[in-house]
Scaffold this motif. Structure first.
Motif, PDB file in Angstrom:
ATOM      1  N   ARG A  85       0.873   4.873 -12.297  1.00  0.00           N
ATOM      2  CA  ARG A  85      -0.051   5.994 -12.474  1.00  0.00           C
ATOM      3  C   ARG A  85       0.702   7.122 -13.164  1.00  0.00           C
ATOM      4  NH1 ARG A  85       0.876   6.434  -6.809  1.00  0.00           N
ATOM      5  NH2 ARG A  85       1.809   8.409  -6.170  1.00  0.00           N
ATOM      6  N   LEU A  98       2.248   1.983  -9.233  1.00  0.00           N
ATOM      7  CA  LEU A  98       1.045   1.656  -8.467  1.00  0.00           C
ATOM      8  C   LEU A  98       1.217   0.321  -7.748  1.00  0.00           C
ATOM      9  CD1 LEU A  98      -1.862   2.672 -10.871  1.00  0.00           C
ATOM     10  CD2 LEU A  98      -1.442   3.584  -8.588  1.00  0.00           C
ATOM     11  N   LEU A 121      -5.874  -2.247  -6.017  1.00  0.00           N
ATOM     12  CA  LEU A 121      -5.141  -1.005  -5.822  1.00  0.00           C
ATOM     13  C   LEU A 121      -5.982  -0.006  -5.048  1.00  0.00           C
ATOM     14  CD1 LEU A 121      -3.606  -0.595  -9.398  1.00  0.00           C
ATOM     15  CD2 LEU A 121      -2.476  -1.461  -7.351  1.00  0.00           C
ATOM     16  N   MET A 129      -3.390   5.389 -16.502  1.00  0.00           N
ATOM     17  CA  MET A 129      -2.713   4.253 -15.899  1.00  0.00           C
ATOM     18  C   MET A 129      -1.970   3.509 -17.003  1.00  0.00           C
ATOM     19  SD  MET A 129      -5.250   1.103 -15.114  1.00  0.00           S
ATOM     20  CE  MET A 129      -3.754   0.195 -14.710  1.00  0.00           C
TER      21      MET A 129
END
Length: 403
Positions: A85, A98, A121, A129
């Motif tokens: 992230r 992440l 996630l 991302m």
């Protein structure tokens, strides 16, 4: 070329990001990564960064691609896929992992692999991302890698149309970032080579949405990165066609060699100080909004008679349907801009009526406006944040490439 219909009404954050799971907009990415350097290093990293339309929700991330390694990687190397992230938009930001989609399995066979996997996630508040594909690098060998048909989907929504950066990193002590030799993807404009205005001077006169007074990465500089244009920025916070330092009064001091002149203002004329007098379409003086807009466009045509001049309407904003002290709503000022632009046959990008800047949604405001933290009650409902400036850049560039 951006395939999004500019005038279409969008009803969700996914639509606002310019992406769709319907199959009508279902892009994939092809890229070729090459580097002749034989610098020894442990790994090769291929990085893809996307605008994240799901800041405050979790979900299932599905990734697939076909990878061919001609040189630089062992023909039986394992492939590692990791997600990050990112709130900075910096492709070199390696913090905030992440999750791993997989470790260094499966392995390539004969230098090739058709990869397909997924990861679930949890929710996290982040603007971007990044997917990084890494492989052990062959010692003292140049790199030649091809990726075909790369797709990433979140909860069934394709993110490839919201690609921000793409690059290759390698080196044991110094990580270098390079753009790929070739990039082909539906819904994304290649850097430096595509588009009508590549290498040209684009002058834009506007307000804080264009000004550099706030820290978000502005749309016009996203466009600059994509096509290699020169930006002449006349964005001034708090101003408008008539409000504060009026645009019609600024044009004489601007660069006469601009190839394209854009106007993107009007929201401060509606709101700041209770708003300015609207006037009537017949006004050509400088005491009303209609007259100030007319002066701006007339003066621009006189200064740049052989150049392209275009107009962008204000975005929607919080409070737009509440009358100002003069008795008018934002739409009245938008309509005035369009009426005067039509008088001079100036093309208009109507972001007020067709941008998907859905400030009526508190979730949208919290995720896509300045100061938003992903939770309802945050965000100013006026200025796009960095994530939405990237979306705005695609819409503006699609419009400019039609001129």
């Amino acid at each position: 070329m951006d395939l999004i219909t500019l005038g279409a009404a969008k009803t969700s954050i996914a639509d606002a990001a310019g992406i769709s799971g319907s199959g009508l907009f279902n892009p994939s990415i092809d890229a070729q990564f090459t580097n002749t350097s034989t610098t020894d290093s442990a790994y090769v990293f291929l990085s893809f960064m996307f605008t994240n339309p799901f800041k405050s929700v979790g979900g299932t991330y599905n990734l697939s691609f076909d990878l061919t390694a001609t040189s630089g990687v062992s023909s039986s190397a394992g492939v590692h896929v990791r997600t990050f992230r990112n709130n900075s938009g910096d492709p070199g930001d390696w913090a905030n992992i992440l999750g791993d989609i997989n470790s260094y399995t499966p392995n390539m066979v004969g230098g090739k692999i058709s990869y397909k996997n997924s990861i679930t996630l949890a929710a996290a508040n982040y603007d971007f991302m990044k997917v990084v594909i890494s492989m052990p690098k062959s010692a003292s060998s140049g790199i030649n890698l091809d990726i075909k048909n790369l797709q990433i989907k979140v909860n069934g929504i394709n993110l490839c149309g919201s690609l921000v950066t793409i690059g290759m990193m390698y080196g044991s002590s110094t990580i270098t970032y390079t753009k790929p030799k070739r990039l082909a993807t539906t819904g994304y404009v290649d850097t430096k080579t595509n588009g009508t205005w590549a290498g040209k001077k684009i002058l834009i006169s506007g307000d804080s949405i264009t000004d550099l007074a706030t820290p978000e990465r502005k749309y016009i500089y996203v466009i600059q990165d994509q096509i290699g244009c020169t930006v002449l920025n006349d964005g001034r916070s708090g101003t408008g066609y008539l409000n504060a330092t009026p645009i019609y009064n600024r044009l004489s001091g601007l660069d006469s060699t601009a190839d394209l002149v854009l106007f993107f203002a009007g929201t401060n004329d509606f709101f700041n100080g209770g708003g300015v007098d609207l006037g009537t379409p017949a006004d050509t003086g400088t005491t009303t909004f209609y007259g100030a807009v007319d002066n701006a466009y007339r003066n621009a045509i006189a200064k740049w008679p052989l150049k392209t001049i275009a107009v962008i309407t204000p975005l929607p904003r919080t409070g737009m349907n509440t009358a100002n002290s003069k008795g008018f709503i934002l739409k009245d000022y938008v309509d005035a801009i369009k009426i005067v632009a039509a008088r001079y046959s100036l093309p208009v990008l109507d972001l007020f009526n067709g941008s998907s800047f859905n400030i009526t949604s508190t979730t949208f405001v919290a995720n896509y406006t300045y100061g938003g933290a992903g939770t309802v009650g945050t965000g100013d409902g006026l200025h796009p944040n960095t994530a939405w400036h990237i979306i705005l850049a695609r819409k503006v560039l699609a419009f400019l490439n039609q001129l």
